[in-house]
Design an enzyme around this catalytic site. Structure first.
Site, short mmCIF file in Angstrom:
data_model
loop_
_atom_site.label_atom_id
_atom_site.label_comp_id
_atom_site.label_asym_id
_atom_site.label_seq_id
_atom_site.Cartn_x
_atom_site.Cartn_y
_atom_site.Cartn_z
N GLN A 196 65.19 39.79 29.48
CA GLN A 196 64.90 38.41 29.88
C GLN A 196 65.62 38.17 31.21
OE1 GLN A 196 62.79 36.35 27.42
NE2 GLN A 196 62.47 38.55 27.29
N ALA A 237 62.13 27.38 24.05
CA ALA A 237 61.99 28.83 24.21
C ALA A 237 61.80 29.23 25.68
CB ALA A 237 60.83 29.33 23.36
N HIS A 238 61.69 30.53 25.89
CA HIS A 238 61.64 31.04 27.27
C HIS A 238 60.39 30.59 28.02
CE1 HIS A 238 59.81 35.09 25.61
NE2 HIS A 238 59.07 34.04 25.34
N ASN A 239 60.61 30.32 29.31
CA ASN A 239 59.54 29.94 30.25
C ASN A 239 58.87 28.61 29.92
OD1 ASN A 239 59.22 33.29 30.14
ND2 ASN A 239 59.40 32.36 32.16
#
Length: 347
Positions: A196, A237-239
């Site tokens: 990540q 969460a990511h992005n």
């Protein structure tokens, strides 16, 4: 503080005696030296029994709220005005410049002289801390983190490497910013972790509640836009991208690569699947599952109303047979149409 002093700072129209006020209080508890507010007209019945020396009300309720021993502040939005009065009585703490002897400061870190770094704070290498920031005990900043001016990080906040926080950002205890997103690839017999490599970017005037988690991006960044407000126990969460002025209540979960627009409100325990977009000015009710993109701004909800367990079982049973019911209705409609056509031919 006198009422005239409040009006001088915040505006509004003072009607009645310019009395001294000691504190704010709820309508049902306020005494003669206290001020309260009436924002929701459904509580207007409490005006007669309220003992407050001053009340913040809309001009339309001025005559109803007036009493001989009571002063009024007339303003279009009493709730917002109350919030500003509360800030006058309870101003934010100011930084006491200095770095505590028990803090650990990494090589190359740059800490503004006006910032306060308290006990047992860990500051990584090449960190930048802006003017008047306050880092409470137990805060951990990873390498290359940047904080703008007037940032407040409460006890045990962790900000992973490379993340950026803008000016006047507040983060409450236990929150983790920049942990790895949940990126995994199935390798046939085990999971392979995807690095990540993005960051978390938090713009100015954002506030984040306690024990919330905001994951770093996989390749690009997770972004929280200006003046967004995030409650306790929220998973981002990511992005994910959260738009400016959007407010998210506690226990909401937002899956990866979701984009939430500006000026949205997300109710508590709402859940969003990944890779969807939510239009600006959308309002999502508590407990709602958002399984697809929302292109048109509106109020949305998907949770069932509260019912007894017996009723819930009955309705759940009906839902299991919903597809059969739809098929049966179509068959009946077709049969009815054929009967009508035969009648028309005979006529």
């Amino acid at each position: 503080m006198k009422l005239s002093q409040i009006v001088a700072v915040l505006g509004g129209e003072l009607r009645g005696e310019d009395r001294e006020i000691s504190r704010l209080a709820p309508m049902g508890e306020a005494a003669a030296q206290e001020i309260t507010f009436l924002a929701n007209p459904k509580f207007r019945s409490q005006l007669a029994s309220c003992q407050a020396g001053a009340i913040i009300v809309k001009p339309a309720l001025a005559d109803e709220a007036q009493k001989e021993d009571r002063s009024l502040i007339l303003i279009a939005d009493p709730y917002l005005y109350f919030a500003k009065v509360a800030t006058l009585f309870n101003p934010p703490a100011k930084a006491r410049a200095g770095v505590h002897a028990s803090a650990v400061i990494g090589d190359g870190a740059r800490i503004a002289a006006s910032a306060e770094v308290r006990e047992l704070v860990s500051v990584g290498r090449n960190v930048v801390i802006g003017e008047r920031c306050i880092l409470h005990p137990g805060v951990v900043l990873g390498d290359d983190v940047e904080l703008g001016d007037d940032v407040v990080l409460y006890p045990n906040v962790t900000v992973y490497h490379g993340c950026r926080l803008g000016n006047r950002v507040g983060v409450h205890s236990g929150t983790v910013i920049g942990a790895d997103g949940f990126g995994l690839a199935w390798a046939g017999d085990s999971w392979y972790k995807i690095p990540q490599t993005g960051r978390v970017i938090i713009e100015d005037d954002v506030e984040i509640g306690a024990n919330t988690t905001i994951d770093r991006g996989a390749l690009t960044d997770t972004i929280i836009r200006k003046d967004a407000k995030i409650d306790n126990l929220v998973q981002v969460a990511h992005n994910v991208e959260i738009g400016a002025h959007t407010a998210i209540a506690g226990c909401a979960g937002i899956a990866g690569s979701t984009k939430i627009g500006a000026n949205c409100t997300i109710g508590g325990a709402a859940m969003m699947v990944g890779h969807i977009e939510i239009a600006d000015h959308t309002h999502i009710g508590g407990g709602t599952l958002v399984s697809k993109s929302i292109r048109n701004a509106d109020n949305y909800a998907s949770s069932f109303p509260l019912s007894t367990y017996k009723d819930w079982l009955t309705n759940a049973s009906h839902l299991r047979h919903l597809d059969q019911l739809v098929t049966r209705v179509k068959q009946l409609e077709k049969a009815l149409k054929e009967v009508q056509q035969n009648k028309d031919v005979q006529a």
